[in-house]
Design a protein around this motif. Sequence first.
Motif, PDB file in Angstrom:
ATOM      1  N   ILE A   1       0.936  -1.432  -0.099  1.00 53.25           N
ATOM      2  CA  ILE A   1       0.173   0.008  -0.055  1.00 53.25           C
ATOM      3  C   ILE A   1       0.863   1.214  -0.049  1.00 53.25           C
ATOM      4  O   ILE A   1       1.660   1.268   0.863  1.00 53.25           O
ATOM      5  N   VAL A   2       0.805   2.194  -0.801  1.00 53.91           N
ATOM      6  CA  VAL A   2       1.343   3.472  -1.025  1.00 53.91           C
ATOM      7  C   VAL A   2       0.429   4.452  -0.366  1.00 53.91           C
ATOM      8  O   VAL A   2      -0.471   4.829  -0.901  1.00 53.91           O
ATOM      9  N   ILE A   3       0.865   4.981   0.503  1.00 56.18           N
ATOM     10  CA  ILE A   3      -0.067   6.393   0.956  1.00 56.18           C
ATOM     11  C   ILE A   3       0.530   7.515   0.370  1.00 56.18           C
ATOM     12  O   ILE A   3       1.526   7.859   0.503  1.00 56.18           O
ATOM     13  N   VAL A   4      -0.710   8.044  -0.260  1.00 53.83           N
ATOM     14  CA  VAL A   4      -0.460   9.553  -1.040  1.00 53.83           C
ATOM     15  C   VAL A   4      -1.219  10.466  -0.157  1.00 53.83           C
ATOM     16  O   VAL A   4      -2.372  10.562   0.021  1.00 53.83           O
ATOM     17  N   PRO A   5      -0.239  11.415   0.093  1.00 53.44           N
ATOM     18  CA  PRO A   5      -0.959  12.864   0.769  1.00 53.44           C
ATOM     19  C   PRO A   5      -1.738  13.372  -0.388  1.00 53.44           C
ATOM     20  O   PRO A   5      -1.451  13.701  -1.577  1.00 53.44           O
ATOM     21  N   LEU A   6      -3.128  13.648  -0.178  1.00 52.16           N
ATOM     22  CA  LEU A   6      -3.867  14.530  -0.944  1.00 52.16           C
ATOM     23  C   LEU A   6      -3.731  16.003  -0.887  1.00 52.16           C
ATOM     24  O   LEU A   6      -2.696  16.460   0.072  1.00 52.16           O
ATOM     25  N   LYS A   7      -4.336  16.722  -1.656  1.00 49.90           N
ATOM     26  CA  LYS A   7      -4.202  18.104  -1.790  1.00 49.90           C
ATOM     27  C   LYS A   7      -4.452  18.853  -0.687  1.00 49.90           C
ATOM     28  O   LYS A   7      -3.934  19.935  -0.247  1.00 49.90           O
ATOM     29  N   LYS A   8      -5.618  18.347   0.136  1.00 50.25           N
ATOM     30  CA  LYS A   8      -5.746  19.081   1.193  1.00 50.25           C
ATOM     31  C   LYS A   8      -5.161  18.406   2.487  1.00 50.25           C
ATOM     32  O   LYS A   8      -5.157  17.186   2.625  1.00 50.25           O
ATOM     33  N   PRO A   9      -4.338  19.388   3.268  1.00 50.22           N
ATOM     34  CA  PRO A   9      -3.706  18.832   4.259  1.00 50.22           C
ATOM     35  C   PRO A   9      -4.322  17.856   5.500  1.00 50.22           C
ATOM     36  O   PRO A   9      -5.516  18.150   5.772  1.00 50.22           O
ATOM     37  N   GLY A  10      -3.464  16.905   5.640  1.00 57.29           N
ATOM     38  CA  GLY A  10      -4.374  15.542   6.605  1.00 57.29           C
ATOM     39  C   GLY A  10      -5.145  14.865   6.002  1.00 57.29           C
ATOM     40  O   GLY A  10      -5.560  14.012   6.688  1.00 57.29           O
ATOM     41  N   GLN A  11      -5.390  14.860   4.811  1.00 58.28           N
ATOM     42  CA  GLN A  11      -6.144  13.931   4.109  1.00 58.28           C
ATOM     43  C   GLN A  11      -5.358  12.923   3.115  1.00 58.28           C
ATOM     44  O   GLN A  11      -4.220  13.536   2.516  1.00 58.28           O
ATOM     45  N   TYR A  12      -5.455  11.812   3.093  1.00 56.98           N
ATOM     46  CA  TYR A  12      -4.530  10.710   2.393  1.00 56.98           C
ATOM     47  C   TYR A  12      -5.430   9.711   1.534  1.00 56.98           C
ATOM     48  O   TYR A  12      -6.379   9.465   1.841  1.00 56.98           O
ATOM     49  N   GLY A  13      -4.852   9.298   0.348  1.00 55.38           N
ATOM     50  CA  GLY A  13      -5.218   8.266  -0.259  1.00 55.38           C
ATOM     51  C   GLY A  13      -4.316   7.047  -0.193  1.00 55.38           C
ATOM     52  O   GLY A  13      -3.026   6.954  -0.068  1.00 55.38           O
ATOM     53  N   SER A  14      -5.272   5.933  -0.170  1.00 56.43           N
ATOM     54  CA  SER A  14      -4.171   4.571  -0.255  1.00 56.43           C
ATOM     55  C   SER A  14      -4.416   4.009  -1.598  1.00 56.43           C
ATOM     56  O   SER A  14      -5.394   3.506  -2.153  1.00 56.43           O
ATOM     57  N   ILE A  15      -3.145   3.854  -2.176  1.00 55.98           N
ATOM     58  CA  ILE A  15      -3.143   3.011  -3.505  1.00 55.98           C
ATOM     59  C   ILE A  15      -2.287   1.570  -3.311  1.00 55.98           C
ATOM     60  O   ILE A  15      -1.401   1.365  -2.642  1.00 55.98           O
ATOM     61  N   GLU A  16      -3.383   0.587  -3.673  1.00 60.98           N
ATOM     62  CA  GLU A  16      -2.871  -0.669  -3.725  1.00 60.98           C
ATOM     63  C   GLU A  16      -2.154  -1.010  -4.655  1.00 60.98           C
ATOM     64  O   GLU A  16      -2.589  -1.032  -5.825  1.00 60.98           O
ATOM     65  N   VAL A  17      -0.982  -1.430  -4.583  1.00 55.28           N
ATOM     66  CA  VAL A  17      -0.066  -1.950  -5.874  1.00 55.28           C
ATOM     67  C   VAL A  17      -0.196  -3.640  -5.992  1.00 55.28           C
ATOM     68  O   VAL A  17      -0.024  -4.040  -4.637  1.00 55.28           O
ATOM     69  N   LEU A  18      -0.500  -3.871  -6.959  1.00 53.42           N
ATOM     70  CA  LEU A  18      -0.974  -5.355  -7.109  1.00 53.42           C
ATOM     71  C   LEU A  18       0.211  -5.892  -7.938  1.00 53.42           C
ATOM     72  O   LEU A  18       0.299  -7.345  -7.490  1.00 53.42           O
ATOM     73  N   ASP A  19       1.107  -5.210  -8.468  1.00 53.75           N
ATOM     74  CA  ASP A  19       2.228  -6.022  -8.985  1.00 53.75           C
ATOM     75  C   ASP A  19       3.161  -4.956  -9.488  1.00 53.75           C
ATOM     76  O   ASP A  19       2.882  -3.781  -9.626  1.00 53.75           O
ATOM     77  N   SER A  20       4.494  -5.289  -9.449  1.00 60.69           N
ATOM     78  CA  SER A  20       5.625  -4.331  -9.766  1.00 60.69           C
ATOM     79  C   SER A  20       6.834  -4.943 -10.520  1.00 60.69           C
ATOM     80  O   SER A  20       7.174  -6.047  -9.936  1.00 60.69           O
ATOM     81  N   LYS A  21       7.125  -4.510 -11.472  1.00 55.09           N
ATOM     82  CA  LYS A  21       8.411  -5.132 -11.938  1.00 55.09           C
ATOM     83  C   LYS A  21       9.505  -4.069 -12.284  1.00 55.09           C
ATOM     84  O   LYS A  21       9.144  -2.972 -12.423  1.00 55.09           O
ATOM     85  N   ALA A  22      10.697  -4.501 -12.359  1.00 49.15           N
ATOM     86  CA  ALA A  22      11.773  -3.716 -12.370  1.00 49.15           C
ATOM     87  C   ALA A  22      12.777  -4.011 -13.451  1.00 49.15           C
ATOM     88  O   ALA A  22      12.876  -5.199 -13.594  1.00 49.15           O
ATOM     89  N   LYS A  23      13.315  -2.991 -14.012  1.00 54.38           N
ATOM     90  CA  LYS A  23      14.201  -3.286 -14.927  1.00 54.38           C
ATOM     91  C   LYS A  23      15.458  -2.538 -14.626  1.00 54.38           C
ATOM     92  O   LYS A  23      15.626  -1.264 -14.464  1.00 54.38           O
ATOM     93  N   ILE A  24      16.870  -3.147 -14.713  1.00 58.31           N
ATOM     94  CA  ILE A  24      18.237  -2.510 -14.216  1.00 58.31           C
ATOM     95  C   ILE A  24      19.020  -2.698 -15.425  1.00 58.31           C
ATOM     96  O   ILE A  24      19.232  -3.706 -15.990  1.00 58.31           O
ATOM     97  N   ARG A  25      19.251  -1.296 -15.962  1.00 55.85           N
ATOM     98  CA  ARG A  25      20.370  -1.345 -17.268  1.00 55.85           C
ATOM     99  C   ARG A  25      21.746  -0.531 -16.586  1.00 55.85           C
ATOM    100  O   ARG A  25      21.309   0.635 -16.634  1.00 55.85           O
ATOM    101  N   PRO A  26      22.798  -1.061 -16.766  1.00 53.14           N
ATOM    102  CA  PRO A  26      23.864  -0.624 -16.700  1.00 53.14           C
ATOM    103  C   PRO A  26      24.285   0.216 -18.037  1.00 53.14           C
ATOM    104  O   PRO A  26      24.234  -0.312 -19.091  1.00 53.14           O
TER     105      PRO A  26
END
Length: 376
Positions: free
Chosen positions: A237-262
């Motif tokens: 869960i990524v907690i995102v501060p909303l535009k109004k102070p003291g309010q938050y949104g919860s973003i549920e990440v269901l999957d994530s992939k990463a790529k590393i390139r030198p």
Amino acid sequence: MKTLTAVMGLLIAICLGGCWNNIDLTETRFVTAVGIDLNEEGRYVLTVNVMKPSSGKADAGGSSGKSTIIQSTGYTIFDAARNMIEYSGYKLSYHHMQYLAIGTEAAKKDIIGPLDLFFRDQELSGRHWVLYVEGKAESLLRTKGNTNDIQPLKINEQMIASRSVGKYPPVRSLDLMRMLATKEKVGYIPISHPFKSLKESREAGAVIIKDGKAVSSINETQVRGLLWVTGKIKSTIVIVPLKKPGQYGSIEVLDSKAKIRPVLENNQLTIQITVHPHGIIGSLDHPIPMDSETYKWLQMKVNQIIKEEINAAVAIAKKNKADIFGFHDYVHRKYPKEWKVWEPQWPEHFSQLEVKVNVQSKLLLNGLLAEQLGEK
């Protein structure tokens, strides 16, 4: 022909007679957890949680199928394990070990040495968890499981469940062996914090291993940054501060992939990390107009938060000159000739390495939201 008949007869007798080293279950004591500490004399203290298989009858101590804690000491872990027979009265079986914990003093001295016995033991599959305990590893074994009466099984449940949180890096023995196979012997293991009441423990953060020793702890934010890079985020869960102070949104990440390139340009090595999280809007503290601009703004905020977490993890790793991300593998594969020059001083190169992070999140739309945004 007579010889062949005799051999076949012997094999049949062995098969029908059972395993040659078969031990009756009632004569067996199963180790479900192991703790490794150092005493004041510098000797290893081995603590084991031993479970006796239930025969349906209470034993002399009044318990049936219950576990008990046994300790022994030795100059090496192998010595301590053999000395354990003197206290238990049985040769212990480690087949069903759920986790192995190592205390602070033992981990700062050496991790590879004490764990070597459990790496080599052919009885073990390498699937037991490895944990670092702040203080004495013994204290973790003496905690009680609120969600499971058998504490080692409770820890196992927590390790598996942690994949849905994304702030704690469960590490099995086999995973740790692979990490420490590098020249610098770099890796990481999760931290367990036993409560003083010994009724429960909390698993949070991790400890960096370098040269086979515990050198620095990393917090939950830095741990998640590490997991984003290594592609080990299954759900979080990524907690995102909303535009109004003291309010938050919860973003549920269901999957994530990463790529590393030198990338090597003008004799300057750069690591480019691209992360692709996919998720949904889990909840919002305050109802906000969900138009296309707000939707894009939420994605931008998620990208920013994840990038900050990755940069925090990279910073602590570079400070300790410990490549816990495994960048060296990617560099070695892409630039084998240059790697021969860089390898002897890789920790120093890593500490000066430029790392560029790019996060491209995508929030999936449910039917109602898609209709509201005009996507249907």
